[in-house]
Scaffold this active site. Sequence first.
Site, PDB file in Angstrom:
ATOM      1  N   ASP A  52       0.809  -1.193   0.001  1.00  0.00           N
ATOM      2  CA  ASP A  52      -0.069   0.052  -0.116  1.00  0.00           C
ATOM      3  C   ASP A  52       0.718   1.204   0.104  1.00  0.00           C
ATOM      4  OD1 ASP A  52      -1.816  -2.276   0.729  1.00  0.00           O
ATOM      5  OD2 ASP A  52      -3.135  -0.662   1.546  1.00  0.00           O
TER       6      ASP A  52
ATOM      7  N   LYS B 290      -6.578   3.515  -3.651  1.00  0.00           N
ATOM      8  CA  LYS B 290      -7.150   3.641  -2.341  1.00  0.00           C
ATOM      9  C   LYS B 290      -7.423   5.233  -1.819  1.00  0.00           C
ATOM     10  CE  LYS B 290      -5.297   2.442   2.303  1.00  0.00           C
ATOM     11  NZ  LYS B 290      -4.117   1.571   2.998  1.00  0.00           N
TER      12      LYS B 290
ATOM     13  N   LYS C 243      -9.909   0.572  -2.737  1.00  0.00           N
ATOM     14  CA  LYS C 243      -9.976   0.344  -1.228  1.00  0.00           C
ATOM     15  C   LYS C 243     -10.259   1.620  -0.888  1.00  0.00           C
ATOM     16  CE  LYS C 243      -6.894  -0.995   2.604  1.00  0.00           C
ATOM     17  NZ  LYS C 243      -5.595  -1.351   2.908  1.00  0.00           N
TER      18      LYS C 243
END
Length: 212
Positions: free
Chosen positions: A89, A151, A180
């Site tokens: 991430d 995300k 996400k």
Amino acid sequence: MQLNHYIDHTLLAAHATTLEIKKLCREAIEHKFYAVCVNSSRVKNAKEILEGSKVQLAVTIGFPLGASSTASKTKEAETAIAHGADEIDMVMNIGFLKDGKSDLVQAEIEKIKMAIGDKILKVIIETCYLSEDEIRFASNLVMRAGADFVKTSTGFGSRGASLKDVKIMKEMVGDQVKIKASGGIRDAETARKYIKLGVARIGTSSGIKIVS
């Protein structure tokens, strides 16, 4: 809808201890969460507990500002994968995006994706600092760069995810890139709203509360 299968059980606090990280991982195994998400210095601690389970290990890169160099982000990602991470991430360089240096931002994402091979790459665009047009542009850039997820947030910005942000992101990426949502999602009702919008993963430190 089995909410546990959407959850990245998360602990990214600066003061998180080894014992807390290991507890996080045991909770993820117990509740059958999709993944845990930890800082890169905690990969080995998490892997020790998750080894042999189905829970994936997601690790943050360039966190939480995204303003570190491409070289350092790439090395951090490579090291995380070498130590057992399944997913990365990374935080986009928001300042570069706002400077109009989209070529540098895209090249950085591409380089990190290349460095981690077939592992999952999620790119945090930190929507709280972006206009609606910038959210569209950033989402499209992540898609063009070949990342697997876009995300919303680190959870350390001025706010977390919003349903409006996710609608904009979904309109831009469709089914080509997964989404996400992360930051401020603390109950099952809210989680379900995001999933109905097309979110594939939810990052939260409230996973147990959500599934309970």
